[in-house]
Design a protein around this motif. Structure first.
Motif, PDB file in Angstrom:
ATOM      1  N   HIS A  87     -26.051  19.745  16.531  1.00 50.71           N
ATOM      2  CA  HIS A  87     -25.483  21.098  16.495  1.00 50.71           C
ATOM      3  C   HIS A  87     -26.552  22.114  16.068  1.00 50.71           C
ATOM      4  CE1 HIS A  87     -22.534  24.295  15.938  1.00 50.71           C
ATOM      5  NE2 HIS A  87     -23.076  24.517  14.747  1.00 50.71           N
ATOM      6  N   ARG A  88     -27.360  21.759  15.068  1.00 47.91           N
ATOM      7  CA  ARG A  88     -28.414  22.654  14.599  1.00 47.91           C
ATOM      8  C   ARG A  88     -29.489  22.848  15.670  1.00 47.91           C
ATOM      9  NH1 ARG A  88     -29.386  20.748   8.250  1.00 47.91           N
ATOM     10  NH2 ARG A  88     -27.202  20.999   7.585  1.00 47.91           N
ATOM     11  N   VAL A  89     -29.822  21.769  16.380  1.00 46.68           N
ATOM     12  CA  VAL A  89     -30.801  21.853  17.462  1.00 46.68           C
ATOM     13  C   VAL A  89     -30.294  22.781  18.559  1.00 46.68           C
ATOM     14  CG1 VAL A  89     -31.921  20.535  19.303  1.00 46.68           C
ATOM     15  CG2 VAL A  89     -31.798  19.573  17.001  1.00 46.68           C
ATOM     16  N   ASN A  90     -29.035  22.628  18.927  1.00 43.95           N
ATOM     17  CA  ASN A  90     -28.449  23.468  19.972  1.00 43.95           C
ATOM     18  C   ASN A  90     -28.401  24.933  19.555  1.00 43.95           C
ATOM     19  OD1 ASN A  90     -28.025  21.128  21.439  1.00 43.95           O
ATOM     20  ND2 ASN A  90     -25.853  20.968  20.930  1.00 43.95           N
ATOM     21  N   ALA A  91     -28.202  25.180  18.260  1.00 41.20           N
ATOM     22  CA  ALA A  91     -28.055  26.548  17.764  1.00 41.20           C
ATOM     23  C   ALA A  91     -29.345  27.353  17.867  1.00 41.20           C
ATOM     24  CB  ALA A  91     -27.568  26.527  16.313  1.00 41.20           C
ATOM     25  N   ILE A  92     -30.500  26.679  17.806  1.00 39.20           N
ATOM     26  CA  ILE A  92     -31.770  27.416  17.871  1.00 39.20           C
ATOM     27  C   ILE A  92     -32.423  27.357  19.254  1.00 39.20           C
ATOM     28  CG2 ILE A  92     -32.189  27.090  15.408  1.00 39.20           C
ATOM     29  CD1 ILE A  92     -34.304  25.003  16.111  1.00 39.20           C
ATOM     30  N   ALA A  93     -31.877  26.562  20.154  1.00 41.17           N
ATOM     31  CA  ALA A  93     -32.432  26.462  21.509  1.00 41.17           C
ATOM     32  C   ALA A  93     -32.353  27.821  22.201  1.00 41.17           C
ATOM     33  CB  ALA A  93     -31.673  25.411  22.316  1.00 41.17           C
ATOM     34  N   GLY A  94     -33.463  28.241  22.793  1.00 40.56           N
ATOM     35  CA  GLY A  94     -33.510  29.509  23.505  1.00 40.56           C
ATOM     36  C   GLY A  94     -33.917  30.693  22.650  1.00 40.56           C
ATOM     37  N   ASN A 133     -42.715   3.182  12.276  1.00 46.94           N
ATOM     38  CA  ASN A 133     -41.669   3.799  11.477  1.00 46.94           C
ATOM     39  C   ASN A 133     -41.411   5.242  11.919  1.00 46.94           C
ATOM     40  OD1 ASN A 133     -39.879   4.025   9.099  1.00 46.94           O
ATOM     41  ND2 ASN A 133     -41.466   5.386   8.302  1.00 46.94           N
ATOM     42  N   LYS A 134     -42.484   5.974  12.172  1.00 42.71           N
ATOM     43  CA  LYS A 134     -42.358   7.375  12.568  1.00 42.71           C
ATOM     44  C   LYS A 134     -41.808   7.537  13.991  1.00 42.71           C
ATOM     45  CE  LYS A 134     -44.260   9.934   9.162  1.00 42.71           C
ATOM     46  NZ  LYS A 134     -43.692  11.178   8.591  1.00 42.71           N
ATOM     47  N   LEU A 135     -42.119   6.571  14.862  1.00 44.76           N
ATOM     48  CA  LEU A 135     -41.791   6.735  16.281  1.00 44.76           C
ATOM     49  C   LEU A 135     -40.565   5.953  16.741  1.00 44.76           C
ATOM     50  CD1 LEU A 135     -45.368   6.668  17.862  1.00 44.76           C
ATOM     51  CD2 LEU A 135     -43.978   8.661  17.233  1.00 44.76           C
ATOM     52  N   GLN A 136     -39.858   5.294  15.831  1.00 44.66           N
ATOM     53  CA  GLN A 136     -38.717   4.500  16.287  1.00 44.66           C
ATOM     54  C   GLN A 136     -37.527   5.364  16.720  1.00 44.66           C
ATOM     55  OE1 GLN A 136     -37.273   1.885  13.199  1.00 44.66           O
ATOM     56  NE2 GLN A 136     -37.656   3.376  11.588  1.00 44.66           N
ATOM     57  N   HIS A 137     -37.445   6.599  16.225  1.00 41.65           N
ATOM     58  CA  HIS A 137     -36.422   7.538  16.697  1.00 41.65           C
ATOM     59  C   HIS A 137     -36.942   8.944  16.446  1.00 41.65           C
ATOM     60  CE1 HIS A 137     -31.799   8.415  17.056  1.00 41.65           C
ATOM     61  NE2 HIS A 137     -32.531   9.069  17.947  1.00 41.65           N
ATOM     62  N   VAL A 138     -37.227   9.684  17.521  1.00 41.17           N
ATOM     63  CA  VAL A 138     -37.867  10.986  17.408  1.00 41.17           C
ATOM     64  C   VAL A 138     -37.003  12.080  18.032  1.00 41.17           C
ATOM     65  CG1 VAL A 138     -39.913  12.366  18.002  1.00 41.17           C
ATOM     66  CG2 VAL A 138     -40.156   9.923  17.506  1.00 41.17           C
ATOM     67  N   LEU A 139     -36.932  13.208  17.326  1.00 42.58           N
ATOM     68  CA  LEU A 139     -36.366  14.418  17.903  1.00 42.58           C
ATOM     69  C   LEU A 139     -37.548  15.264  18.363  1.00 42.58           C
ATOM     70  CD1 LEU A 139     -34.439  16.738  18.528  1.00 42.58           C
ATOM     71  CD2 LEU A 139     -34.394  17.270  16.064  1.00 42.58           C
ATOM     72  N   TRP A 140     -37.742  15.320  19.677  1.00 42.88           N
ATOM     73  CA  TRP A 140     -38.786  16.176  20.244  1.00 42.88           C
ATOM     74  C   TRP A 140     -38.212  17.561  20.457  1.00 42.88           C
ATOM     75  CZ3 TRP A 140     -43.593  14.346  20.391  1.00 42.88           C
ATOM     76  CH2 TRP A 140     -43.783  12.950  20.469  1.00 42.88           C
ATOM     77  N   LEU A 141     -38.901  18.565  19.924  1.00 40.72           N
ATOM     78  CA  LEU A 141     -38.436  19.937  20.108  1.00 40.72           C
ATOM     79  C   LEU A 141     -39.532  20.738  20.799  1.00 40.72           C
ATOM     80  CD1 LEU A 141     -35.739  21.202  19.412  1.00 40.72           C
ATOM     81  CD2 LEU A 141     -36.837  22.360  17.516  1.00 40.72           C
ATOM     82  N   PRO A 142     -39.430  20.909  22.124  1.00 41.62           N
ATOM     83  CA  PRO A 142     -40.440  21.676  22.849  1.00 41.62           C
ATOM     84  C   PRO A 142     -40.429  23.144  22.424  1.00 41.62           C
ATOM     85  CG  PRO A 142     -39.094  20.340  24.344  1.00 41.62           C
ATOM     86  CD  PRO A 142     -38.405  20.352  23.023  1.00 41.62           C
ATOM     87  N   VAL A 143     -41.608  23.723  22.292  1.00 44.45           N
ATOM     88  CA  VAL A 143     -41.765  25.135  21.963  1.00 44.45           C
ATOM     89  C   VAL A 143     -42.840  25.709  22.869  1.00 44.45           C
ATOM     90  CG1 VAL A 143     -42.367  26.826  20.195  1.00 44.45           C
ATOM     91  CG2 VAL A 143     -41.153  24.743  19.535  1.00 44.45           C
ATOM     92  N   VAL A 193     -38.042  28.458  21.608  1.00 44.87           N
ATOM     93  CA  VAL A 193     -37.707  27.067  21.312  1.00 44.87           C
ATOM     94  C   VAL A 193     -36.919  26.505  22.488  1.00 44.87           C
ATOM     95  CG1 VAL A 193     -36.468  25.531  19.747  1.00 44.87           C
ATOM     96  CG2 VAL A 193     -37.626  27.565  18.847  1.00 44.87           C
ATOM     97  N   GLY A 194     -37.260  25.304  22.906  1.00 45.18           N
ATOM     98  CA  GLY A 194     -36.590  24.687  24.044  1.00 45.18           C
ATOM     99  C   GLY A 194     -35.438  23.777  23.651  1.00 45.18           C
ATOM    100  N   THR A 195     -35.005  22.971  24.588  1.00 43.01           N
ATOM    101  CA  THR A 195     -33.920  22.017  24.377  1.00 43.01           C
ATOM    102  C   THR A 195     -34.443  20.758  23.702  1.00 43.01           C
ATOM    103  OG1 THR A 195     -32.780  22.822  26.360  1.00 43.01           O
ATOM    104  CG2 THR A 195     -32.128  20.663  25.524  1.00 43.01           C
ATOM    105  N   GLY A 196     -33.831  20.365  22.607  1.00 45.12           N
ATOM    106  CA  GLY A 196     -34.275  19.186  21.875  1.00 45.12           C
ATOM    107  C   GLY A 196     -33.989  17.891  22.625  1.00 45.12           C
ATOM    108  N   ILE A 197     -34.850  16.911  22.408  1.00 47.39           N
ATOM    109  CA  ILE A 197     -34.720  15.608  23.069  1.00 47.39           C
ATOM    110  C   ILE A 197     -34.716  14.518  22.004  1.00 47.39           C
ATOM    111  CG2 ILE A 197     -35.808  13.971  24.663  1.00 47.39           C
ATOM    112  CD1 ILE A 197     -37.331  16.486  25.802  1.00 47.39           C
ATOM    113  N   PHE A 198     -33.655  13.740  21.942  1.00 51.43           N
ATOM    114  CA  PHE A 198     -33.615  12.584  21.051  1.00 51.43           C
ATOM    115  C   PHE A 198     -34.123  11.378  21.829  1.00 51.43           C
ATOM    116  CE2 PHE A 198     -30.683  15.472  19.009  1.00 51.43           C
ATOM    117  CZ  PHE A 198     -30.932  15.274  17.655  1.00 51.43           C
TER     118      PHE A 198
END
Length: 225
Positions: A16-23, A112-122, A135-140
């Protein structure tokens, strides 16, 4: 809209937080948080990541754990062009050059760092001012079996070279998807490492970085390009 005061409790809340800042632009986010936007990022390279961390409620900072430790998710901002081309390699974590006995892929910090990543393109093109970058669309993302195999192969080769004392001759060209290169502001910063004859030497600190070709694959797959 104001930044959250606590980390997200669930994946749904983080989404929800990721979606709120997208765009939104970095200027929008900074203004709402009463933060000054730098004119450029020559001296404040990590500013974008820190701003995004604030808006998403990331808590780890520079600690050797995921940014959302209770969810097991790492946050990585990813500078891209307006057409979706990845602009930079991605820093993963610091590389320990000594004291690595007993370390393996399963318990290393890269995994450990890469087992689950939220990529946030900017948007990160230099001809666009920091305030105007969106800020772009986040990718899990979680690595599939082949991706993890590629990461593991490179990590093990790098660690073998560190253990064998080859750190000074190890080029940033080594590694298909994961490279090892200096991680310091300048050459005056040094740390301990093992030399070719087993003696202790001083060398520049190193960090693990994901190559652009690897993160580009992730972006392209997420958006079916």
């Amino acid at each position: 809209m104001t930044p959250p005061s606590t980390p997200p409790d669930t994946l749904e809340e983080l989404q929800h937080r990721v979606n709120a800042i997208a765009g939104l632009s970095l200027g929008d986010l900074a203004c709402s948080a009463n933060i000054k936007v730098p004119a450029n990022f020559k001296k404040e390279k990590g500013w974008t990541g820190q701003l995004i961390e604030l808006w998403l409620g990331a808590s780890a900072g520079s600690k050797p754990e995921q940014d959302f430790v209770n969810l097991g998710i790492e946050l990585k901002t990813l500078p891209i062009t307006t057409t979706g081309k990845v602009l930079e390699t991605t820093y993963v974590c610091y590389a320990h050059l000594t004291g690595n006995a007993g370390l393996n892929w399963q318990n290393c910090n890269v995994r450990n760092k890469l087992q689950h990543v939220l990529w946030l393109p900017v948007i990160g093109q230099r001809n666009i001012s920091p305030a105007q970058r969106q800020v772009g669309t986040g990718i899990f993302w979680q690595p599939n079996a082949l991706q993890e195999q590629r990461l593991r192969h490179d990590w093990e080769e790098h660690m073998d070279n560190i253990a064998l004392g080859n750190i000074e001759s190890l080029s940033a060209k080594a590694g298909d998807v994961l490279q090892l290169r200096p991680k310091a502001a300048d050459g005056s910063v040094v740390t301990d490492a093992t030399g070719v004859d087993g003696q202790m030497i001083k060398t520049r600190p190193r960090g693990f970085y994901l190559r652009k070709n690897f993160t580009q694959e992730i972006i392209d797959c997420a958006f079916d390009r």
